[in-house]
Motif scaffolding. Structure first.
Motif, mmCIF file in Angstrom:
data_model
loop_
_atom_site.group_PDB
_atom_site.id
_atom_site.type_symbol
_atom_site.label_atom_id
_atom_site.label_comp_id
_atom_site.label_asym_id
_atom_site.label_seq_id
_atom_site.Cartn_x
_atom_site.Cartn_y
_atom_site.Cartn_z
ATOM 1 N N UNK B 10 63.287 -22.385 32.341
ATOM 2 C CA UNK B 10 62.525 -22.486 33.544
ATOM 3 C C UNK B 10 63.363 -22.315 34.761
ATOM 4 N N UNK B 11 64.523 -22.355 34.526
ATOM 5 C CA UNK B 11 65.574 -21.652 35.723
ATOM 6 C C UNK B 11 65.230 -20.105 35.847
ATOM 7 N N UNK B 12 65.148 -19.458 34.794
ATOM 8 C CA UNK B 12 64.897 -18.091 35.096
ATOM 9 C C UNK B 12 63.711 -17.794 35.593
ATOM 10 N N UNK B 13 62.683 -18.677 35.281
ATOM 11 C CA UNK B 13 61.291 -18.542 35.758
ATOM 12 C C UNK B 13 61.262 -18.878 37.303
ATOM 13 N N UNK B 14 61.906 -19.693 37.862
ATOM 14 C CA UNK B 14 61.984 -20.052 39.403
ATOM 15 C C UNK B 14 63.091 -19.021 39.736
ATOM 16 N N UNK B 15 64.062 -18.513 39.301
ATOM 17 C CA UNK B 15 64.751 -17.543 39.787
ATOM 18 C C UNK B 15 63.893 -16.312 40.052
ATOM 19 N N UNK B 16 63.015 -15.881 39.260
ATOM 20 C CA UNK B 16 62.163 -14.730 39.025
ATOM 21 C C UNK B 16 61.115 -14.914 40.212
ATOM 22 N N UNK B 17 60.384 -15.874 40.515
ATOM 23 C CA UNK B 17 59.451 -16.110 41.513
ATOM 24 C C UNK B 17 60.070 -15.967 42.764
ATOM 25 N N UNK B 18 61.275 -16.558 43.080
ATOM 26 C CA UNK B 18 62.084 -16.526 44.157
ATOM 27 C C UNK B 18 62.345 -15.261 44.654
ATOM 28 N N UNK B 41 67.627 -10.902 39.562
ATOM 29 C CA UNK B 41 68.429 -12.188 39.095
ATOM 30 C C UNK B 41 69.164 -11.649 38.162
ATOM 31 N N UNK B 42 69.871 -10.552 37.871
ATOM 32 C CA UNK B 42 70.770 -10.362 36.943
ATOM 33 C C UNK B 42 70.389 -10.260 35.396
ATOM 34 N N UNK B 43 69.297 -10.078 35.256
ATOM 35 C CA UNK B 43 68.834 -9.950 33.559
ATOM 36 C C UNK B 43 68.139 -8.659 33.456
ATOM 37 N N UNK B 44 67.850 -8.328 32.171
ATOM 38 C CA UNK B 44 67.216 -7.124 31.897
ATOM 39 C C UNK B 44 65.481 -7.482 32.185
ATOM 40 N N UNK B 45 64.851 -6.471 32.176
ATOM 41 C CA UNK B 45 63.200 -6.527 32.090
ATOM 42 C C UNK B 45 62.750 -7.181 30.911
#
Lengths: 200, 200
Positions: B10-18, B41-45
């Motif tokens: 959920x955190x990754x989703x929120x970060x991505x949307x932001x 967001x500091x992650x890979x595709x």
DNA sequence: ACCTGAACACCGTTCAAGT
DNA sequence: ACCTGAACACCGTTCAAGT
């Protein structure tokens, strides 16, 4: 291969525009690409960049023909109408039907945006103005004492409504919680607006 | 690297949307990409595809927040209005101003199209219906004897006009051959329409 | 002079392999 | 279980090299 003079610059341009229209009709908006156009006309992508500055310029040409057809469609139905109100209704429905029948091209005309700095060329703006002029005429008949500027603004107002209803309607943003068919919606919108416009 | 549990799904989703919203605001519509969001967001595709089905689903979430803000903006100004007509005018102008101030996101909301078969999820349609409901209320006040369905159709008609004027206006398809500012145009459009609607 | 083909810097999406 | 990194099939655009 490097074939020579099979086609003139102008011929290649015309072929590319036609191919682009075909791709739009068959595959929908968003699947248009220089590479597909090039393949369809039997040339390399490189050649496309010899006759067009870039993809934007090709799309601008496609949009120009769309705009021409749109105007033709609107003018055609306005001939045999008895009064300004029925003329405007007929024009509005003609606009809707064109958008329905040529959804990909109609979409491209309004969703395409040039990069930040690039302004739309004057001749294209003139084409858009030409369409609004056709809408102005019946409005002028409705209020002969108003000046042209007032009617030009009214043309933009009423056509904003017609265009918006097509946009929302054809993209499925109107019909939920009940039947809301774009054509009845547009007719009523035009009717209500014209009551206000005629009265003022 | 393979970092573990730094963030929940959920955190990754929120970060991505932001991050997507930031990119849209800073670089405009059309420059949003999964790769840019991932980097931000500091992650890979690959990780993005672990928490979203695809880019369409991410954009749908972004559009949902846009729709929420749009509704908030419209509701906020409708509070302290004296009558239904001024309420509707204020709402229309609030819509315009939101579109102006958040052009990239507002654009994305209306230009994004899901691939052929995919239907828009129900919860999204419900959100859109919610906005129309807010527009219906003052219309209902204006004609208390009309049924809800009639006013819902009117809401769609008047908002087609407001939306269309924003679309054409913000994309430079209204202002040539004279000044046609979207706000005066919208006010006049709403006024004229409501004369017709109130009379019927 | 006209056209090609390969290159560059990007995309969305998938999935074996690593920790 | 979680995440990566490389791969695949696409983009728009440029430009040295071929005829």
């Amino acid at each position: 291969m490097a074939r020579r003079n099979d086609h003139s610059r102008e011929e290649i341009q015309a072929m590319a525009i036609e191919a682009a229209i075909d791709i739009l009709n068959n595959e929908g908006p968003g699947s248009l690409s220089t590479r597909k156009v090039a393949k369809a006309i039997g040339y390399t992508v490189g050649t496309l960049y010899l006759v067009f500055k870039n993809l934007d310029e090709l799309i601008l040409q496609v949009n120009a023909t769309t705009l021409d057809e749109l105007e033709d469609g609107i003018v055609a139905v306005s001939q045999d109408q008895l009064n300004p109100v029925s003329t405007l209704k007929a024009m509005a429905l003609a606009y809707l039907h064109y958008a329905q029948d040529n959804f990909a091209r109609w979409s491209l005309l309004f969703t395409w945006r040039l990069p930040e700095g690039e302004p739309v060329p004057e001749w294209f703006d003139a084409k858009v103005a030409g369409v609004f002029e056709k809408v102005r005429e019946p409005l002028q008949q409705l209020r002969p004492d108003s000046d042209a500027q007032t009617c030009l603004q009214a043309a933009r107002e009423i056509w904003s409504g017609v265009h918006g209803a097509c946009d929302l309607g054809l993209n499925g943003k109107l019909s939920f919680g009940g039947e809301f068919k774009p054509d009845t919606l547009i007719e009523s919108l035009v009717e209500n607006y014209l009551i206000g416009f005629a009265k003022a």
